[in-house]
Design a protein around this motif. Structure first.
Motif, PDB file in Angstrom:
ATOM      1  N   GLN A 122      39.185  25.165 -24.786  1.00 35.74           N
ATOM      2  CA  GLN A 122      38.511  24.943 -23.510  1.00 35.74           C
ATOM      3  C   GLN A 122      38.333  23.447 -23.219  1.00 35.74           C
ATOM      4  O   GLN A 122      38.291  23.037 -22.064  1.00 35.74           O
ATOM      5  CB  GLN A 122      37.154  25.656 -23.500  1.00 35.74           C
ATOM      6  N   ASP A 123      38.247  22.629 -24.271  1.00 31.44           N
ATOM      7  CA  ASP A 123      38.161  21.179 -24.069  1.00 31.44           C
ATOM      8  C   ASP A 123      39.434  20.639 -23.415  1.00 31.44           C
ATOM      9  O   ASP A 123      39.383  19.711 -22.602  1.00 31.44           O
ATOM     10  CB  ASP A 123      37.919  20.464 -25.409  1.00 31.44           C
ATOM     11  N   TYR A 126      39.380  21.878 -19.707  1.00 34.17           N
ATOM     12  CA  TYR A 126      38.451  21.043 -18.944  1.00 34.17           C
ATOM     13  C   TYR A 126      39.074  19.675 -18.627  1.00 34.17           C
ATOM     14  O   TYR A 126      39.039  19.206 -17.485  1.00 34.17           O
ATOM     15  CB  TYR A 126      37.166  20.853 -19.747  1.00 34.17           C
ATOM     16  N   SER A 127      39.666  19.044 -19.633  1.00 27.45           N
ATOM     17  CA  SER A 127      40.240  17.704 -19.475  1.00 27.45           C
ATOM     18  C   SER A 127      41.440  17.710 -18.538  1.00 27.45           C
ATOM     19  O   SER A 127      41.566  16.859 -17.654  1.00 27.45           O
ATOM     20  CB  SER A 127      40.644  17.159 -20.839  1.00 27.45           C
ATOM     21  N   ARG A 130      40.501  18.355 -14.943  1.00 25.36           N
ATOM     22  CA  ARG A 130      39.845  17.146 -14.433  1.00 25.36           C
ATOM     23  C   ARG A 130      40.887  16.086 -14.086  1.00 25.36           C
ATOM     24  O   ARG A 130      40.759  15.381 -13.079  1.00 25.36           O
ATOM     25  CB  ARG A 130      38.869  16.620 -15.489  1.00 25.36           C
ATOM     26  N   GLU A 198      33.815  18.981 -23.588  1.00 29.42           N
ATOM     27  CA  GLU A 198      33.220  19.465 -22.334  1.00 29.42           C
ATOM     28  C   GLU A 198      31.696  19.413 -22.368  1.00 29.42           C
ATOM     29  O   GLU A 198      31.056  18.991 -21.395  1.00 29.42           O
ATOM     30  CB  GLU A 198      33.689  20.891 -22.053  1.00 29.42           C
ATOM     31  N   LYS A 199      31.124  19.808 -23.477  1.00 28.46           N
ATOM     32  CA  LYS A 199      29.656  19.820 -23.592  1.00 28.46           C
ATOM     33  C   LYS A 199      29.091  18.409 -23.434  1.00 28.46           C
ATOM     34  O   LYS A 199      28.137  18.190 -22.680  1.00 28.46           O
ATOM     35  CB  LYS A 199      29.247  20.382 -24.963  1.00 28.46           C
ATOM     36  N   LYS A 202      29.531  17.027 -19.746  1.00 29.10           N
ATOM     37  CA  LYS A 202      28.619  17.618 -18.762  1.00 29.10           C
ATOM     38  C   LYS A 202      27.193  17.096 -18.926  1.00 29.10           C
ATOM     39  O   LYS A 202      26.451  16.985 -17.955  1.00 29.10           O
ATOM     40  CB  LYS A 202      28.656  19.143 -18.856  1.00 29.10           C
TER      41      LYS A 202
END
Length: 542
Positions: A122-123, A126-127, A130, A198-199, A202
């Motif tokens: 998921q990282d 997300y990247s 983005r 991601e954590k 955010k």
């Protein structure tokens, strides 16, 4: 009295022993590992980054001054090895579908962030999303266009959920391409495709801006950062392959003057240095200069939306009035090859021939022709006098020397006086992207090993274009080349595209980089990739 004297002598002996110990350990750094107790110094590599990194945000740090450190602070699914080929990195392996379009990456179970978090699929989702998001305004977003749905999302026509990337589970990441791409695994080793925690992002959208908030997943982590002065990287204890990393620290100075850099190298304050033009001939004769291939071009951009460069003949006149051979012989002095096309040497076509040699000299010095073109262009535009021209360059003694050489050539060869203006690197890039300049310097270092990477920069609306030039025929040639599976046909499309680019002349090339440098004999294992960034994962210092 005798007792006091005895106590005094004992204290003096203890002080002397402490002083001797301090003197023996002077200059030894400690990383808390107890190395100094064994009499071993920390392995600290001292480098110069030239200027302040633009950003350690993978989506924004799309330039040489950010790539070198960023490539060692973070890591993508693949990493280029010492032969410059993509190999397993954060992903330990991958599967490819029969049609060559779907890649399934399996992320290492021991892949962790520098704060101890697991690196998850998921990282990457997300990247990468983005990177493609219009709001991010990443200059590297175009590199993702071979992913299904990416170009549509980046242009604002599609949605994020239509981009074909997904986290199958925490350690499985799937990507679907628009067509098979032979260079895909090389492209995704580029820093813009690095994951982002991601954590962390955010919780703090500016996590990349300071050392105390930076979280990476590479061989090193960011220990300190004194902006516009220096930054320090330390070995990342949570890196999955940390046993391979031999250096304890890398100290980067930020010094733009090549002569100062060279003086620091000669006094052992730096372990590597660029070659200063004033000393280049002697250093080459002494055999002290090392050289490695580098796929990149030093060039100048015209702004085709600003007079007088709205006129193609005037652009070509300014291009052909420049003597590239004189620049490399008498200004840079590092044995670079003069450039008469945009794509660098080193790329083989389907027949095994070098792209540059096959494409040939497309925009070469011709002073007499330049004079005729300038006269014609001025007549067509109704100029009795050429509008004032200012050449902008980013602050650097070498950029200044090149700009002054061009100023002299235009005066001598065209009878044109131009003004020069310099600007700090970060501001310069912003202003150039916003089309504020008439004529400005640029450099391009390949993001991956294929000629299309050079040529795609000048398609309509691309952030890397920075010329205001738009040509439907050129755009189609690039798009067709990207979707062409037949290598012979693909290269033919690229040859046509480069010829058109040089005919229209929104840019003119000056020389091809060759990455000449000086390096301490105490240092080994630094890998300098032709695509523009260096690897310190395998570096060592005696």
């Amino acid at each position: 009295m005798k007792k006091l004297l005895t106590l005094f002598m004992a204290a003096l002996l203890i002080f002397s022993l402490a002083a001797c110990t301090a003197k023996e350990n002077a200059g030894t750094e400690s990383n808390g590992s107890g190395k100094e107790e064994k009499g071993d110094k920390e392995k600290v590599l001292n480098l110069n980054n030239g200027t302040e990194p633009t950003s350690f945000d993978p989506a924004q740090g799309f330039d040489a001054v950010s790539w070198n450190p960023l490539n060692n602070l973070m890591e993508g699914l693949t990493r280029l090895d010492d032969t410059h080929e993509p190999k397993a990195a954060t992903a330990e392996k991958w599967d490819v579908s029969e049609d060559g379009k779907v890649y399934t990456f399996h992320i290492r179970k021991d892949a962790k962030w520098s704060n101890g978090d697991d690196v998850k699929a998921q990282d990457f989702v997300y990247s990468w999303l983005r990177l493609m998001d219009q709001k991010t305004a990443s200059p590297a977003a175009f590199l993702a266009n071979f992913i299904e749905g990416a170009e549509s999302y980046n242009s604002g026509k599609g949605k994020a959920e239509d981009v074909k990337i997904k986290a199958v589970d925490d350690k499985t990441f799937e990507v679907t391409l628009t067509s098979p791409q032979a260079y895909f695994l090389s492209v995704i080793s580029n820093p813009c495709f690095f994951p982002i925690n991601e954590k962390v992002a955010k919780e703090n959208p500016k996590w990349f801006a300071e050392a105390d908030s930076f979280v990476g997943n590479g061989p090193f982590t960011l220990a300190s950062w004194e902006h516009d002065s220096n930054f320090v990287m330390e070995k990342n204890k949570n890196y999955w392959d940390n046993k391979t990393v031999k250096l304890d620290k890398v100290h980067w100075d930020i010094i733009s003057d090549t002569n100062t850099e060279y003086q620091m190298f000669t006094t052992n304050k730096l372990d590597s240095s660029s070659v200063p033009p004033d000393n280049a001939d002697q250093l080459h004769k002494e055999g002290k200069v090392k050289s490695s291939g580098q796929a990149g071009t030093y060039f100048f951009r015209f702004n085709v939306t600003k007079e007088p460069f709205t006129n193609k003949d005037i652009r070509r006149a300014f291009a052909m009035a420049v003597n590239q051979q004189d620049i490399v012989d008498f200004v840079t002095k590092n044995k670079e090859k003069p450039a008469y096309g945009f794509v660098a040497y080193g790329f083989k076509d389907a027949n095994g021939k070098d792209f540059r040699e096959t494409s040939g000299d497309l925009l070469k010095t011709n002073v007499e022709e330049a004079k005729k073109l300038l006269e014609k262009g001025m007549k067509d535009e109704g100029y009795s006098k050429l509008p004032e021209v200012t050449l902008h360059y980013s602050t650097s003694d070498q950029h200044k020397a090149i700009a002054e050489a061009l100023q002299d050539m235009y005066k001598k060869n065209l009878g044109v006086d131009i003004k020069l203006a310099n600007m700090e690197s970060a501001v310069f890039t912003e202003e150039q992207t916003a089309l504020k300049f008439q004529l400005s310097r640029s450099s391009f270092l390949a993001d991956y090993s294929d000629p299309i990477n050079f040529l795609e920069n000048f398609t309509t609306g691309l952030a890397m274009n920075r010329t205001g030039w738009s040509n439907k025929e050129y755009d189609k040639l690039i798009k067709d080349a990207k979707n062409e599976a037949d290598e012979s046909k693909r290269f033919e499309l690229m040859y046509q595209a480069e010829k058109l680019l040089m005919e229209e002349a929104p840019i003119f090339p000056l020389y091809f980089y060759n990455n000449s440098y000086l390096q301490s004999d105490k240092v080994e294992g630094i890998v300098r990739h032709p695509v523009g960034y260096m690897e310190l994962k395998w570096a060592d210092k005696k």
